[in-house]
Design an enzyme around this catalytic site. Structure first.
Site, PDB file in Angstrom:
ATOM      1  N   THR A  44      42.563  27.088   3.517  1.00  0.00           N
ATOM      2  CA  THR A  44      42.303  28.302   2.739  1.00  0.00           C
ATOM      3  C   THR A  44      40.811  28.643   2.630  1.00  0.00           C
ATOM      4  OG1 THR A  44      42.248  27.049   0.673  1.00  0.00           O
ATOM      5  CG2 THR A  44      44.363  28.007   1.321  1.00  0.00           C
ATOM      6  N   THR A  51      44.835  22.327   4.141  1.00  0.00           N
ATOM      7  CA  THR A  51      45.572  21.625   3.083  1.00  0.00           C
ATOM      8  C   THR A  51      47.073  21.722   3.252  1.00  0.00           C
ATOM      9  OG1 THR A  51      43.787  21.916   1.505  1.00  0.00           O
ATOM     10  CG2 THR A  51      45.964  21.633   0.571  1.00  0.00           C
TER      11      THR A  51
HETATM   12  N1  GLU Z   1      38.618  22.597   3.014  1.00  0.00           N
HETATM   13  C1  GLU Z   1      39.982  22.605   3.450  1.00  0.00           C
HETATM   14  C2  GLU Z   1      40.263  23.727   4.426  1.00  0.00           C
HETATM   15  O1  GLU Z   1      39.862  24.843   4.237  1.00  0.00           O
HETATM   16  C3  GLU Z   1      40.943  22.563   2.351  1.00  0.00           C
HETATM   17  C4  GLU Z   1      41.157  23.865   1.639  1.00  0.00           C
HETATM   18  C5  GLU Z   1      42.545  24.349   1.798  1.00  0.00           C
HETATM   19  O2  GLU Z   1      43.111  24.354   2.887  1.00  0.00           O
HETATM   20  O3  GLU Z   1      43.091  24.767   0.771  1.00  0.00           O
HETATM   21  O4  GLU Z   1      40.896  23.469   5.427  1.00  0.00           O
END
Ligand code: GLU
EC number: 3.5.1.1
Length: 328
Positions: free
Chosen positions: A100, A21
């Site tokens: 995340t 993200t």
């Molecule tokens: N599902 C995505 C990932 O882990 C988005 C979650 C995020 O990065 O906050 O890359």
């Protein structure tokens, strides 16, 4: 270089980008949940934070551009091997941008596979870069500020997000939607950011009982699967995992690692055959210990971290007794 020149030289900081993200974007500035992840490259992430250049000589490297659910064993190994190589040279510290959702798995993996006094910091964001009040830029600048700070040495792998510094060994994602997405359950945070200044609660220390695995030259790791525990769990998924090639299985069990009667009987049989089964807890907090003939308790590790530990232990062909010690 003369002494006076050296005293003005900024530390060399490598930023390795993997997607997530923090590199996500959307056509709408108010979209914080239907955006696309991993669309912006490392150059754009660095260009969005000009302050980085004031604190470090920054070099960006794109390792991958993926949602963190697609971080493969090959990417993990590549990261560990690259960190080993780069931090042995004149690079002062490393920051890794990451989705995340599985950030804790990469942080934990690197905690077990790197050996350096230099800081390695993982960072992500909960809002895409295009959102109003996007958290990625400040998280990245704070991560870089910790990475080049003199108090950050000898603390192993860390995560910086949402004004907090966490241990890469202990942090875990506990919230799905909000910027305060991570906790270090039981262990607590290592420190707090006041602007760009890290304030550590303790002097440098490492997690107790943290093994080191040398992964230089590795190209893959043995397969380890996770199955879930719930009311009346039968043995179908455990047996399917083993048939499908799993060399060990983690059960994200209920309570303090409890199992249904049929699953417990099967775990006893497999343990007697020397097959590693680790029992973690879906409750998130606690310490799991089980009788030796009933598998292995995961200690303080959650299921996803137990899986990483098992893959590394099996790669160096550790026996069940040695594996048990890693979880104590
Ligand atoms: N599902 C995505 C990932 O882990 C988005 C979650 C995020 O990065 O906050 O890359």
């Amino acid at each position: 270089m003369t002494v006076s020149q050296a005293s003005f030289a900024l530390p060399r900081l490598n930023i390795y980008a993997t997607g997530g993200t923090i590199a996500g974007s959307s056509a709408s500035a108010t979209d914080t949940f239907q955006y696309e992840t991993a669309t912006l490259g490392i150059d754009k992430l660095i260009a969005a934070v000009p302050e980085l250049k004031k604190i470090a000589e920054v070099k960006g490297e794109q390792i991958a551009s993926v949602d963190s659910n697609d971080i493969s064993v090959a990417i993990l190994l590549q990261l560990a091997q690259k960190l080993h190589q780069d931090l042995a040279g004149d690079t002062a510290a490393a920051v890794i941008t990451h989705g995340t959702d599985t950030l804790e798995e990469t942080a934990f993996f690197l905690s077990l596979t790197t050996k350096t006094d230099k800081p390695i910091i993982l960072v992500g964001a909960m809002r895409p870069a295009t959102a109003i009040s996007a958290d990625g830029s400040m998280n990245l600048l704070q991560a870089a500020s910790v990475a080049v700070h003199e108090d950050a040495a000898k603390r192993g792998v860390m995560m910086v997000m949402n004004d907090r510094i966490g241990s890469g060994f202990y942090i875990t994602k506990t919230r799905a939607n909000t910027p305060d997405a991570f906790k270090s359950v039981e262990a607590g945070y290592l420190g707090l950011m006041i602007g760009l200044e890290p304030h550590f609660y303790y002097l440098p220390q490492q997690p107790s009982n943290r093994p080191y695995f040398d992964v230089s030259g590795y190209k893959e790791l043995p397969r380890v699967d996770i199955i879930y525990g719930y009311q009346s769990t039968d043995t179908a998924l455990l047996d399917a995992a083993i048939e499908n090639g799993a060399k060990a299985v983690v059960i994200d069990a209920t309570g303090a690692g409890s199992l249904s009667t049929p699953l417990l009987e099967r775990v006893k049989e497999l343990t007697a055959q020397g097959f590693p089964i680790v029992r973690a807890s879906r409750t998130v907090e606690g310490y799991i210990s089980v009788p030796e003939d009933e598998g292995t308790g995961s200690g303080f590790l959650n299921a996803q971290k137990a899986r990483i530990m098992l893959m590394l232990a099996l790669a160096q062909q550790d026996d069940l007794a040695t594996i048990r010690n890693y979880f104590k």
